[in-house]
Design a protein around this motif. Structure first.
Motif, PDB file in Angstrom:
ATOM      1  N   THR A 276       0.811  -1.222   0.000  1.00 13.60           N
ATOM      2  CA  THR A 276       0.000   0.000   0.000  1.00 13.60           C
ATOM      3  C   THR A 276       0.841   1.266   0.000  1.00 13.60           C
ATOM      4  OG1 THR A 276      -0.102  -0.088   2.421  1.00 13.60           O
ATOM      5  CG2 THR A 276      -1.909  -1.127   1.210  1.00 13.60           C
ATOM      6  N   GLN A 277       2.104   1.155  -0.317  1.00 14.52           N
ATOM      7  CA  GLN A 277       2.947   2.349  -0.281  1.00 14.52           C
ATOM      8  C   GLN A 277       2.540   3.348  -1.359  1.00 14.52           C
ATOM      9  OE1 GLN A 277       3.919  -0.681  -1.213  1.00 14.52           O
ATOM     10  NE2 GLN A 277       5.420  -0.653  -2.867  1.00 14.52           N
ATOM     11  N   THR A 278       2.835   4.613  -1.117  1.00 15.15           N
ATOM     12  CA  THR A 278       2.560   5.650  -2.102  1.00 15.15           C
ATOM     13  C   THR A 278       3.461   5.453  -3.313  1.00 15.15           C
ATOM     14  OG1 THR A 278       1.868   7.219  -0.403  1.00 15.15           O
ATOM     15  CG2 THR A 278       2.567   8.142  -2.521  1.00 15.15           C
ATOM     16  N   ARG A 279       2.881   5.489  -4.494  1.00 13.46           N
ATOM     17  CA  ARG A 279       3.636   5.255  -5.724  1.00 13.46           C
ATOM     18  C   ARG A 279       3.703   6.492  -6.617  1.00 13.46           C
ATOM     19  NH1 ARG A 279       1.347   0.523  -4.105  1.00 13.46           N
ATOM     20  NH2 ARG A 279       2.457  -1.419  -4.520  1.00 13.46           N
ATOM     21  N   TYR A 280       2.835   7.458  -6.354  1.00 11.24           N
ATOM     22  CA  TYR A 280       2.748   8.622  -7.232  1.00 11.24           C
ATOM     23  C   TYR A 280       2.832   9.902  -6.411  1.00 11.24           C
ATOM     24  CZ  TYR A 280       1.190   4.907 -10.286  1.00 11.24           C
ATOM     25  OH  TYR A 280       1.138   3.746 -10.995  1.00 11.24           O
ATOM     26  N   PRO A 281       3.289  11.005  -7.018  1.00 13.74           N
ATOM     27  CA  PRO A 281       3.520  12.241  -6.263  1.00 13.74           C
ATOM     28  C   PRO A 281       2.227  12.916  -5.829  1.00 13.74           C
ATOM     29  CG  PRO A 281       3.821  12.636  -8.603  1.00 13.74           C
ATOM     30  CD  PRO A 281       3.640  11.152  -8.452  1.00 13.74           C
ATOM     31  N   LYS A 282       2.371  13.871  -4.939  1.00 12.33           N
ATOM     32  CA  LYS A 282       1.269  14.718  -4.488  1.00 12.33           C
ATOM     33  C   LYS A 282       1.213  15.951  -5.384  1.00 12.33           C
ATOM     34  CE  LYS A 282      -0.288  17.054  -0.261  1.00 12.33           C
ATOM     35  NZ  LYS A 282       0.042  17.255   1.185  1.00 12.33           N
ATOM     36  N   LEU A 283       0.014  16.407  -5.708  1.00  8.62           N
ATOM     37  CA  LEU A 283      -0.131  17.611  -6.520  1.00  8.62           C
ATOM     38  C   LEU A 283       0.204  18.834  -5.674  1.00  8.62           C
ATOM     39  CD1 LEU A 283      -1.086  18.751  -9.290  1.00  8.62           C
ATOM     40  CD2 LEU A 283      -3.335  19.075  -8.226  1.00  8.62           C
ATOM     41  N   THR A 284       1.226  19.583  -6.069  1.00 10.36           N
ATOM     42  CA  THR A 284       1.668  20.742  -5.284  1.00 10.36           C
ATOM     43  C   THR A 284       1.609  22.050  -6.054  1.00 10.36           C
ATOM     44  OG1 THR A 284       3.966  20.274  -5.902  1.00 10.36           O
ATOM     45  CG2 THR A 284       3.159  19.339  -3.812  1.00 10.36           C
ATOM     46  N   SER A 285       1.397  21.991  -7.368  1.00 10.81           N
ATOM     47  CA  SER A 285       1.325  23.223  -8.148  1.00 10.81           C
ATOM     48  C   SER A 285       0.195  23.123  -9.160  1.00 10.81           C
ATOM     49  CB  SER A 285       2.653  23.495  -8.863  1.00 10.81           C
ATOM     50  OG  SER A 285       2.988  22.433  -9.732  1.00 10.81           O
ATOM     51  N   SER A 286      -0.437  24.232  -9.460  1.00 10.42           N
ATOM     52  CA  SER A 286      -1.574  24.253 -10.379  1.00 10.42           C
ATOM     53  C   SER A 286      -1.136  23.929 -11.800  1.00 10.42           C
ATOM     54  CB  SER A 286      -2.260  25.611 -10.324  1.00 10.42           C
ATOM     55  OG  SER A 286      -2.807  25.845  -9.037  1.00 10.42           O
ATOM     56  N   MET A 287      -2.070  23.382 -12.560  1.00 10.10           N
ATOM     57  CA  MET A 287      -1.755  22.968 -13.928  1.00 10.10           C
ATOM     58  C   MET A 287      -3.030  22.946 -14.755  1.00 10.10           C
ATOM     59  SD  MET A 287      -1.226  18.824 -13.523  1.00 10.10           S
ATOM     60  CE  MET A 287       0.264  19.076 -12.574  1.00 10.10           C
ATOM     61  N   THR A 288      -2.879  22.694 -16.037  1.00 13.43           N
ATOM     62  CA  THR A 288      -4.003  22.525 -16.944  1.00 13.43           C
ATOM     63  C   THR A 288      -3.996  21.122 -17.513  1.00 13.43           C
ATOM     64  OG1 THR A 288      -2.750  23.321 -18.855  1.00 13.43           O
ATOM     65  CG2 THR A 288      -3.969  24.971 -17.577  1.00 13.43           C
ATOM     66  N   SER A 289      -5.164  20.686 -17.933  1.00 14.21           N
ATOM     67  CA  SER A 289      -5.285  19.381 -18.575  1.00 14.21           C
ATOM     68  C   SER A 289      -6.482  19.418 -19.510  1.00 14.21           C
ATOM     69  CB  SER A 289      -5.459  18.267 -17.534  1.00 14.21           C
ATOM     70  OG  SER A 289      -6.747  18.327 -16.946  1.00 14.21           O
ATOM     71  N   ASP A 290      -6.624  18.383 -20.295  1.00 13.34           N
ATOM     72  CA  ASP A 290      -7.817  18.245 -21.124  1.00 13.34           C
ATOM     73  C   ASP A 290      -8.945  17.564 -20.348  1.00 13.34           C
ATOM     74  OD1 ASP A 290      -6.788  19.270 -23.737  1.00 13.34           O
ATOM     75  OD2 ASP A 290      -5.377  17.622 -23.447  1.00 13.34           O
ATOM     76  N   LEU A 291      -8.564  16.598 -19.495  1.00  9.44           N
ATOM     77  CA  LEU A 291      -9.539  15.849 -18.701  1.00  9.44           C
ATOM     78  C   LEU A 291      -8.970  15.637 -17.305  1.00  9.44           C
ATOM     79  CD1 LEU A 291     -12.134  14.072 -18.426  1.00  9.44           C
ATOM     80  CD2 LEU A 291     -10.757  12.147 -19.258  1.00  9.44           C
ATOM     81  N   THR A 292      -9.751  16.002 -16.292  1.00 10.59           N
ATOM     82  CA  THR A 292      -9.372  15.759 -14.906  1.00 10.59           C
ATOM     83  C   THR A 292     -10.315  14.719 -14.314  1.00 10.59           C
ATOM     84  OG1 THR A 292      -8.588  18.023 -14.645  1.00 10.59           O
ATOM     85  CG2 THR A 292      -9.028  16.789 -12.630  1.00 10.59           C
ATOM     86  N   ILE A 293      -9.747  13.705 -13.691  1.00 10.29           N
ATOM     87  CA  ILE A 293     -10.530  12.635 -13.081  1.00 10.29           C
ATOM     88  C   ILE A 293     -10.308  12.673 -11.581  1.00 10.29           C
ATOM     89  CG2 ILE A 293     -10.858  10.136 -12.943  1.00 10.29           C
ATOM     90  CD1 ILE A 293      -9.723  10.034 -15.851  1.00 10.29           C
ATOM     91  N   VAL A 294     -11.403  12.691 -10.831  1.00 13.19           N
ATOM     92  CA  VAL A 294     -11.329  12.709  -9.369  1.00 13.19           C
ATOM     93  C   VAL A 294     -11.684  11.318  -8.861  1.00 13.19           C
ATOM     94  CG1 VAL A 294     -12.198  13.753  -7.250  1.00 13.19           C
ATOM     95  CG2 VAL A 294     -11.980  15.141  -9.333  1.00 13.19           C
ATOM     96  N   GLY A 295     -10.705  10.631  -8.286  1.00 12.51           N
ATOM     97  CA  GLY A 295     -10.933   9.295  -7.752  1.00 12.51           C
ATOM     98  C   GLY A 295     -10.029   8.261  -8.387  1.00 12.51           C
ATOM     99  N   GLY A 296      -9.243   7.566  -7.557  1.00 14.08           N
ATOM    100  CA  GLY A 296      -8.295   6.573  -8.056  1.00 14.08           C
ATOM    101  C   GLY A 296      -8.704   5.148  -7.784  1.00 14.08           C
ATOM    102  N   GLY A 297     -10.022   4.872  -7.832  1.00 15.63           N
ATOM    103  CA  GLY A 297     -10.511   3.500  -7.805  1.00 15.63           C
ATOM    104  C   GLY A 297     -10.744   3.009  -9.220  1.00 15.63           C
ATOM    105  N   TYR A 298     -11.478   1.901  -9.344  1.00 12.19           N
ATOM    106  CA  TYR A 298     -11.668   1.314 -10.666  1.00 12.19           C
ATOM    107  C   TYR A 298     -12.302   2.281 -11.664  1.00 12.19           C
ATOM    108  CZ  TYR A 298     -11.026  -3.266  -8.364  1.00 12.19           C
ATOM    109  OH  TYR A 298     -10.548  -4.331  -7.663  1.00 12.19           O
ATOM    110  N   LEU A 299     -13.332   3.009 -11.242  1.00 12.48           N
ATOM    111  CA  LEU A 299     -14.029   3.883 -12.184  1.00 12.48           C
ATOM    112  C   LEU A 299     -13.103   4.961 -12.728  1.00 12.48           C
ATOM    113  CD1 LEU A 299     -16.556   4.779 -13.669  1.00 12.48           C
ATOM    114  CD2 LEU A 299     -17.223   6.072 -11.622  1.00 12.48           C
ATOM    115  N   GLY A 300     -12.361   5.621 -11.842  1.00 13.67           N
ATOM    116  CA  GLY A 300     -11.438   6.651 -12.295  1.00 13.67           C
ATOM    117  C   GLY A 300     -10.324   6.088 -13.153  1.00 13.67           C
ATOM    118  N   LEU A 301      -9.812   4.916 -12.783  1.00  8.59           N
ATOM    119  CA  LEU A 301      -8.693   4.326 -13.521  1.00  8.59           C
ATOM    120  C   LEU A 301      -9.119   3.853 -14.906  1.00  8.59           C
ATOM    121  CD1 LEU A 301      -7.141   2.375 -10.525  1.00  8.59           C
ATOM    122  CD2 LEU A 301      -6.066   4.295 -11.732  1.00  8.59           C
TER     123      LEU A 301
END
Length: 471
Positions: free
Chosen positions: A37-62
């Motif tokens: 269960t260790q953390t594998r990905y960084p924490k968001l610390t600075s604002s950015m832009t994207s084409d699509l933002t997904i909230v939630g890292g369970g099956y649906l978001g993934l």
């Protein structure tokens, strides 16, 4: 009318057997412990832009992230997870990946009779597509296309299985899985697969990153709004904001960022036991050579399966709701539920009296009144959401991801035209009515299980208006 004991109560083991079996069990999720269960990905610390933002890292978001990049590899996709990938329902469920996207055929026929044949076909196609994705994406998730075995453990349940395509009489069902409780059965050899749930989540995240998705853990979204000047959706975390053309909310059981959805689901706690690995002799005593998923037919049902190293996962029965729609760590430790499950386990498999449980855990399920996911668009068609999978989300979330992406496309597709997609279920009432109603429903369902399945006037009234409660 006097209530009768259920088969699990009539065949209950000595309490000392239960206590001994649970004595050394860990209050930990086996799947998460095994996968890490260790953390594998960084924490968001600075604002950015994207084409699509997904909230939630369970099956649906993934799945949404993976399928979005496969549809349009050039777009930038950002996924925000409040804790670690797959730590909640996606990492702690039973690992049953079923073809049904309607929480079973009966529920699908009752709610969408005119399009049930289409929904059934789409569910089968989704499971076959899932199977292909496991191989094409190289998902190392212990995938087994085993099918399922449904069993009657009470005489009144036997007629419910009559006429099934793969119907099994008492001798045949016990030759599949040997239990003195099993009176009849029905096999569904292709309608489900088994999977390691935590490894599936981690592997989907790996595949998403390889496709170019940016994943951020420990980056909880705390707000969402439309910037009308920039014509962007802004998803805000405690430390930064992601501005994008479109967004998907895949938070399921957790409090929705959309006020309109906060009465649509309730969190229901489901409890699970995992045995130590069975010896060759212990496994031989129960058979189970086809390794199917197993479920009984009660309102308060049980489910069971074998793991890759021949442990038995055994869960279900209790579905506990806590006042106020709260999701809390302390709700996961409920000794009376674990003791009841252990007693039912040994009633089912008395030949395994010496088996011990290595792990016990619980998780919250996002239940809605139609028992299967609902969908919608907000913020001028820029934000899509789905929730309410009611315990059958392992397979259905893959289908739902395509629904959400179709909705965001702004066009008309066969998926967006489905009544199941366009229809919103009835919301649960606010407190204290929700708590009173849910607990009354649980009592009535338990009473029906003790009265040869007969549903009282209260349950029949709920059935008539399409208002349900289930895990």
């Amino acid at each position: 009318m006097k209530q009768h004991q259920t088969a699990y109560e009539r065949n209950a083991p000595d309490q000392r057997v239960v206590e001994r079996a649970l004595a050394s069990s860990q209050s930990e999720v086996y799947w998460l412990e095994e996968a890490g269960t260790q953390t594998r990905y960084p924490k968001l610390t600075s604002s950015m832009t994207s084409d699509l933002t997904i909230v939630g890292g369970g099956y649906l978001g993934l799945w949404t992230a993976v399928n979005a990049k496969r549809r349009n590899p050039g777009q930038r996709v950002v996924l925000l997870e409040a804790q670690n990938i797959g730590w909640a329902a996606s990492g702690r469920n039973g690992g049953f990946c079923e073809a049904s996207i309607t929480h079973g055929d009966e529920n699908g026929r009752a709610r969408w009779p005119d399009e049930f044949d289409t929904l059934h076909r789409l569910g089968e196609e989704n499971l076959d597509g899932f199977d292909r994705d496991v191989h094409d994406l190289g998902l190392n998730c212990q995938w087994e296309r085993t099918g399922t075995l449904a069993v009657a453990v009470e005489e009144h349940q036997v007629p419910w299985l009559r006429g099934a395509r793969h119907e099994l009489d008492v001798e045949a069902v016990r030759s599949e899985i040997n239990s003195p409780l099993f009176l009849h059965g029905a096999l569904d050899p292709k309608g489900a697969a088994l999977v390691h749930p935590a490894r599936l989540a981690l592997e989907l995240a790996r595949a998403a990153v390889e496709l170019g998705v940016d994943i951020y853990e420990h980056s909880a979204a705390i707000g969402i709004h439309t910037n009308k000047v920039a014509q962007k959706v802004e998803v805000r975390t405690a430390h930064a904001t992601v501005s994008s053309g479109r967004a998907v909310l895949a938070t399921n059981v957790f409090r929705s960022l959309l006020r309109r959805n906060r009465l649509m689901t309730v969190p229901v706690y489901d409890y699970v036991l995992m045995t130590e690995p069975l010896t060759t002799q212990q496994l031989a005593s129960i058979g189970w050579s086809r390794r199917q998923g197993l479920t009984d037919l009660a309102n308060q049902f049980h489910y069971a399966r074998l793991t890759q190293d021949n442990r038995i996962l055994y869960g279900g029965y209790d579905a506990i709701y806590h006042f106020g729609r709260k999701v809390r760590r302390e709700y996961e430790n409920r000794p009376e539920s674990f003791a009841r499950l252990a007693s039912h386990f040994f009633a089912t498999f008395p030949q395994l009296e010496d088996v011990r449980f290595s792990h016990r855990w619980a998780g919250a399920i996002d239940t809605c009144t139609q028992f299967t996911a609902f969908y919608g668009l907000t913020h001028g068609g820029r934000v899509a959401h789905a929730a309410g999978f009611t315990g059958l989300g392992v397979g259905a979330t893959r289908f739902a991801a395509d629904v959400l992406l179709d909705l965001l496309s702004g066009g008309t597709t066969p998926l967006t035209e489905l009544k199941m997609v366009r229809q919103r279920p009835l919301p649960f009432p606010p407190e204290p009515v929700a708590s009173v109603g849910i607990n009354m429903t649980r009592w009535a369902l338990d009473r029906a299980d003790h009265r040869q399945g007969r549903r009282n006037l209260f349950l029949r009234a709920l059935d008539a208006v399409g208002f349900g409660f289930d895990s």
